[in-house]
Design an enzyme around this catalytic site. Structure first.
Site, PDB file in Angstrom:
ATOM      1  N   ASP A  13       0.853  -1.032   0.024  1.00  0.00           N
ATOM      2  CA  ASP A  13      -0.024  -0.259  -0.325  1.00  0.00           C
ATOM      3  C   ASP A  13       0.795   0.941  -0.656  1.00  0.00           C
ATOM      4  O   ASP A  13       0.940   2.080  -0.930  1.00  0.00           O
ATOM      5  CB  ASP A  13      -0.897   0.049   1.301  1.00  0.00           C
ATOM      6  CG  ASP A  13      -1.627  -0.841   1.119  1.00  0.00           C
ATOM      7  OD1 ASP A  13      -2.061  -1.182   0.574  1.00  0.00           O
ATOM      8  OD2 ASP A  13      -2.377  -1.224   1.810  1.00  0.00           O
ATOM      9  N   ARG A  92      -0.994   3.814  17.355  1.00  0.00           N
ATOM     10  CA  ARG A  92      -1.230   5.287  16.466  1.00  0.00           C
ATOM     11  C   ARG A  92      -0.994   6.485  17.000  1.00  0.00           C
ATOM     12  O   ARG A  92      -0.530   7.573  15.996  1.00  0.00           O
ATOM     13  CB  ARG A  92      -2.618   5.079  15.535  1.00  0.00           C
ATOM     14  CG  ARG A  92      -2.712   3.711  14.720  1.00  0.00           C
ATOM     15  CD  ARG A  92      -2.312   4.004  13.873  1.00  0.00           C
ATOM     16  NE  ARG A  92      -2.160   2.425  13.034  1.00  0.00           N
ATOM     17  CZ  ARG A  92      -1.446   1.216  13.005  1.00  0.00           C
ATOM     18  NH1 ARG A  92      -0.099   2.137  12.719  1.00  0.00           N
ATOM     19  NH2 ARG A  92      -1.940  -0.113  11.833  1.00  0.00           N
ATOM     20  N   ASP A 121      -7.751   2.434  11.982  1.00  0.00           N
ATOM     21  CA  ASP A 121      -6.383   3.403  12.242  1.00  0.00           C
ATOM     22  C   ASP A 121      -5.885   4.824  11.423  1.00  0.00           C
ATOM     23  O   ASP A 121      -5.875   5.980  11.639  1.00  0.00           O
ATOM     24  CB  ASP A 121      -5.155   2.431  11.241  1.00  0.00           C
ATOM     25  CG  ASP A 121      -5.495   1.619  11.978  1.00  0.00           C
ATOM     26  OD1 ASP A 121      -5.456   1.339  13.254  1.00  0.00           O
ATOM     27  OD2 ASP A 121      -5.033   0.294  11.128  1.00  0.00           O
ATOM     28  N   SER A 173      -4.136  -9.469   7.042  1.00  0.00           N
ATOM     29  CA  SER A 173      -3.525  -7.940   6.836  1.00  0.00           C
ATOM     30  C   SER A 173      -2.830  -8.424   8.538  1.00  0.00           C
ATOM     31  O   SER A 173      -3.655  -8.890   9.557  1.00  0.00           O
ATOM     32  CB  SER A 173      -4.077  -7.219   6.914  1.00  0.00           C
ATOM     33  OG  SER A 173      -4.253  -5.932   7.308  1.00  0.00           O
TER      34      SER A 173
HETATM   35  N1  ARG Z   1      -9.208  -4.018  14.066  1.00  0.00           N
HETATM   36  C1  ARG Z   1      -7.480  -3.697  14.966  1.00  0.00           C
HETATM   37  C2  ARG Z   1      -7.758  -2.279  15.458  1.00  0.00           C
HETATM   38  O1  ARG Z   1      -8.399  -1.216  14.667  1.00  0.00           O
HETATM   39  C3  ARG Z   1      -6.470  -3.779  14.407  1.00  0.00           C
HETATM   40  C4  ARG Z   1      -6.419  -3.331  12.938  1.00  0.00           C
HETATM   41  C5  ARG Z   1      -4.879  -3.949  12.512  1.00  0.00           C
HETATM   42  N2  ARG Z   1      -3.938  -3.188  11.202  1.00  0.00           N
HETATM   43  C6  ARG Z   1      -4.037  -3.128  10.043  1.00  0.00           C
HETATM   44  N3  ARG Z   1      -3.420  -1.781   9.773  1.00  0.00           N
HETATM   45  N4  ARG Z   1      -3.752  -4.221   9.729  1.00  0.00           N
HETATM   46  O2  ARG Z   1      -7.140  -1.873  16.491  1.00  0.00           O
END
Ligand code: ARG
Length: 393
Positions: A13, A92, A121, A173
């Site tokens: 990405d 984050r 995110d 992912s």
């Molecule tokens: N669902 C989780 C969260 O919102 C994990 C997110 C995973 N992020 C990623 N870029 N794979 O914190």
């Protein structure tokens, strides 16, 4: 040329983001943070260079992550929907803080990230960036470009000679840091699928875990873990060590259908051995050192605190106000907890706290009882007075 700072991971990405932003006329400056993933700075520098990036900041932020983000969440007892210790979510705001800092240094007025339109995110990064510097403009290529599938991104990368490691059969992912691993997508999107062995990175299966329990002990001072097996350790190393130990015993796996901030339900798998062990041990010390009113109120705070972290409100008034409450509760949360780790279970075996509120002379049914039996009857009469006859037929 307009300067933009991109949160760069070297994955498919963000590699595509580099080229796409350059084509839009930006000078792209990359920023990569190491929060505890398999991270090779030289590889990142190399890859960004091959994508035509002239400048990249690569920073090891594990210590700052542990000290300012993980520890706050641990003291707060923050657990999202009972199963998620917020590893990704906690990283984050830290990344956002450094993006803003790099933008300041570089006099850039734009920030970019590689988050999708469906995820949490994007919410966390953007709200944090805006809380720290509302003048910065944010671009999220994944919400704009027409590369709507993984295959189209791979084709775009190949066409533009971008250095990518990804293959078409990437299954999940994954986001990993020292506080845990988040695993989603692919095969896991079907709620009837049990995760296969290949989904896990940090933990052994319970079948492969040792058949004997491992005894550990963790020392705390004012809510902060300070030692493992009696040996004083800096927090980051303690967490990393505990991940290895707990991982061997299959500690800290969860499987959840969670509610994203944007309203979608999503299936996630998490691994967080150290995080679960530390939360459990910390809670145990609190149960011995805090009175029942503080404990009950703190339970409500924990719930709210977890929601704030999850929903991207780290840099908010309410969060810092809750921190003040939480810190006040931690001044006596010291001592050590003995634990046994066995095939996915964490079993408490010993509690030792210098500021214990447990009084054996009150609790005991044996010799040395100092509890005044005569007080009980009057207490019950008054406590129960409002309820007398309430269920009379
Ligand atoms: N669902 C989780 C969260 O919102 C994990 C997110 C995973 N992020 C990623 N870029 N794979 O914190």
């Amino acid at each position: 040329m307009k300067k933009i700072v991109l949160a760069y991971s070297g994955g498919l990405d963000t590699s595509c983001c580099v080229k796409w932003l350059q084509d839009k006329g930006f000078e792209v400056i990359c920023f990569s943070a190491n929060l505890g993933s398999e991270f090779l700075p030289s590889q990142l520098r190399n890859m960004s260079k091959r994508s035509g990036v002239k400048k990249i900041y690569v920073q090891d932020l594990r210590k700052e992550f542990a000290r300012d983000y993980i520890l706050a969440s641990l003291k707060a007892g923050a657990v999202y929907q009972g199963k998620y210790l917020l590893s990704t979510a906690l990283g984050r705001p830290l990344i956002a803080r450094h993006l803003v800092e790099v933008a300041r240094k570089e006099k850039a007025s734009y920030i970019a990230h590689g988050c999708t339109a469906k995820g949490n995110d994007q919410v966390r990064l953007e709200i944090a960036v805006k809380a720290l510097n509302p003048k910065l403009k944010i671009i999220a290529p994944l919400r704009q470009w027409d590369l709507t599938s993984r295959d189209s991104e791979i084709a775009y990368a190949l066409k533009n000679n971008l250095p990518i490691k990804a293959t078409r059969e990437k299954i999940y992912s994954i986001d990993k840091n020292i506080w845990g691993v988040s695993i989603e997508a692919g095969f896991l999107e079907d709620l009837e699928n049990e995760p296969k062995k290949d989904a896990f990175i940090m933990t052994r299966s319970w079948q492969e875990a040792p058949a004997v329990a491992e005894q550990i002990s963790i020392g705390f001072e004012k809510g902060c873990p300070i030692s493992l097996g009696g040996k004083r350790m800096e927090l980051t190393s303690l967490i990393e060590k505990l991940n290895k130990i707990g991982g061997r015993h299959c500690i800290g796996r969860t499987d959840i259908v969670e509610d994203r901030t944007v309203g979608i339900k999503s299936r996630e798998i998490y691994e967080a051995p150290a995080a679960w062990i530390l939360h459990l041990a910390h809670k145990e010390i609190e149960s011995v050192t805090l009175d029942k009113e503080t404990l009950a109120f703190k339970d409500m705070v924990s719930l709210k605190y977890a929601q704030l972290i999850y929903q991207g409100l780290w840099f908010s008034k309410i969060k810092s106000a809750l921190d003040a409450f939480i810190d006040k509760t931690q001044d006596k949360v010291s001592g050590s907890i003995g634990l046994k780790l066995y095939k996915g279970n964490v079993i408490v075996s010993k509690r030792r706290c210098p500021h214990s509120l447990y009084k054996k002379e009150l609790a005991t049914y044996g010799e040395g009882d100092r509890f005044n039996r005569d007080w009980a009857e009057g207490f019950i009469n008054i406590w129960g007075m409002p309820h007398r006859g309430q269920n009379k037929k």
